[in-house]
Design a protein around this motif. Structure first.
Motif, PDB file in Angstrom:
ATOM      1  N   LEU A  12       0.819  -1.208   0.000  1.00  0.00           N
ATOM      2  CA  LEU A  12       0.000   0.000   0.000  1.00  0.00           C
ATOM      3  C   LEU A  12       0.857   1.264   0.000  1.00  0.00           C
ATOM      4  CD1 LEU A  12      -2.796  -1.078   2.497  1.00  0.00           C
ATOM      5  CD2 LEU A  12      -2.957  -0.885   0.013  1.00  0.00           C
ATOM      6  N   GLY A  13       1.919   1.245   0.779  1.00  0.00           N
ATOM      7  CA  GLY A  13       2.819   2.395   0.815  1.00  0.00           C
ATOM      8  C   GLY A  13       3.516   2.631  -0.511  1.00  0.00           C
ATOM      9  N   TRP A  14       3.936   1.564  -1.156  1.00  0.00           N
ATOM     10  CA  TRP A  14       4.612   1.687  -2.461  1.00  0.00           C
ATOM     11  C   TRP A  14       3.660   2.246  -3.500  1.00  0.00           C
ATOM     12  CZ3 TRP A  14       9.334   1.913  -4.185  1.00  0.00           C
ATOM     13  CH2 TRP A  14       9.561   1.792  -5.542  1.00  0.00           C
ATOM     14  N   TYR A  15       2.418   1.785  -3.485  1.00  0.00           N
ATOM     15  CA  TYR A  15       1.444   2.309  -4.453  1.00  0.00           C
ATOM     16  C   TYR A  15       1.192   3.791  -4.211  1.00  0.00           C
ATOM     17  CZ  TYR A  15      -2.731   3.222  -7.075  1.00  0.00           C
ATOM     18  OH  TYR A  15      -3.621   3.783  -7.943  1.00  0.00           O
ATOM     19  N   ILE A  20       1.763   9.320  -6.107  1.00  0.00           N
ATOM     20  CA  ILE A  20       2.029  10.736  -5.840  1.00  0.00           C
ATOM     21  C   ILE A  20       3.334  11.185  -6.485  1.00  0.00           C
ATOM     22  CG2 ILE A  20       2.541  12.408  -4.011  1.00  0.00           C
ATOM     23  CD1 ILE A  20       0.628  10.729  -2.232  1.00  0.00           C
ATOM     24  N   TYR A  21       4.419  10.457  -6.237  1.00  0.00           N
ATOM     25  CA  TYR A  21       5.741  10.908  -6.651  1.00  0.00           C
ATOM     26  C   TYR A  21       5.927  10.874  -8.165  1.00  0.00           C
ATOM     27  CZ  TYR A  21      10.768  11.111  -7.231  1.00  0.00           C
ATOM     28  OH  TYR A  21      12.021  11.448  -7.640  1.00  0.00           O
ATOM     29  N   ILE A  22       5.532   9.778  -8.807  1.00  0.00           N
ATOM     30  CA  ILE A  22       5.786   9.647 -10.244  1.00  0.00           C
ATOM     31  C   ILE A  22       4.978  10.668 -11.031  1.00  0.00           C
ATOM     32  CG2 ILE A  22       5.494   8.105 -12.222  1.00  0.00           C
ATOM     33  CD1 ILE A  22       6.340   5.818 -10.426  1.00  0.00           C
ATOM     34  N   GLN A  23       3.711  10.844 -10.682  1.00  0.00           N
ATOM     35  CA  GLN A  23       2.904  11.815 -11.417  1.00  0.00           C
ATOM     36  C   GLN A  23       3.394  13.242 -11.180  1.00  0.00           C
ATOM     37  OE1 GLN A  23      -1.151  10.971 -10.378  1.00  0.00           O
ATOM     38  NE2 GLN A  23      -1.211   9.145 -11.647  1.00  0.00           N
ATOM     39  N   ARG A  24       3.809  13.541  -9.953  1.00  0.00           N
ATOM     40  CA  ARG A  24       4.321  14.883  -9.668  1.00  0.00           C
ATOM     41  C   ARG A  24       5.640  15.133 -10.407  1.00  0.00           C
ATOM     42  NH1 ARG A  24       4.607  15.816  -3.687  1.00  0.00           N
ATOM     43  NH2 ARG A  24       2.372  15.817  -3.922  1.00  0.00           N
ATOM     44  N   ALA A  25       6.529  14.126 -10.417  1.00  0.00           N
ATOM     45  CA  ALA A  25       7.803  14.269 -11.128  1.00  0.00           C
ATOM     46  C   ALA A  25       7.562  14.424 -12.623  1.00  0.00           C
ATOM     47  CB  ALA A  25       8.688  13.055 -10.846  1.00  0.00           C
ATOM     48  N   MET A  48       0.511   2.666 -13.706  1.00  0.00           N
ATOM     49  CA  MET A  48      -0.262   2.827 -12.474  1.00  0.00           C
ATOM     50  C   MET A  48      -1.357   1.765 -12.378  1.00  0.00           C
ATOM     51  SD  MET A  48       1.348   5.118 -10.943  1.00  0.00           S
ATOM     52  CE  MET A  48       0.279   5.318  -9.556  1.00  0.00           C
ATOM     53  N   GLY A  49      -1.956   1.416 -13.514  1.00  0.00           N
ATOM     54  CA  GLY A  49      -2.965   0.353 -13.506  1.00  0.00           C
ATOM     55  C   GLY A  49      -2.368  -0.988 -13.111  1.00  0.00           C
ATOM     56  N   ALA A  50      -1.213  -1.310 -13.685  1.00  0.00           N
ATOM     57  CA  ALA A  50      -0.543  -2.570 -13.340  1.00  0.00           C
ATOM     58  C   ALA A  50      -0.112  -2.566 -11.876  1.00  0.00           C
ATOM     59  CB  ALA A  50       0.659  -2.780 -14.255  1.00  0.00           C
TER      60      ALA A  50
END
Length: 84
Positions: A12-15, A20-25, A48-50
């Motif tokens: 859950l934490g990794w997701y 948050i991080y990948i989309q913001r970056a 993100m779906g996978a």
């Protein structure tokens, strides 16, 4: 018995971190006109779906393992044992 909970929290934490991080970056790269490592939106959505499906599967497996070991623990505590 704690390992499934740790696995669940990690998944859950990794997701959440990735969402948050990948989309913001990715948005920051577009704003700075740096397309060298830009990820197209379709590829990002597929990732993100996978990742979401993997998180669901990992969470389900972790919860099943947790309740299985919890039931075994309770059964072990309730059953009288004779040590010889």
């Amino acid at each position: 018995m704690i390992a499934p909970l740790v696995l669940l929290l990690f998944a859950l934490g990794w997701y959440e971190f990735s969402a948050i991080y990948i989309q913001r970056a990715n948005s920051q790269l577009v704003l700075n006109n740096n397309y060298a490592v830009y990820v197209p939106i379709q590829q990002l959505n597929a990732y993100m779906g996978a990742l979401r499906e993997f998180t669901y599967a990992t969470s389900a497996i972790a919860l099943i393992m947790f309740f299985y070991f919890l039931a075994r623990f309770v059964q072990f505590k309730r059953s009288p044992t004779v040590l010889q």
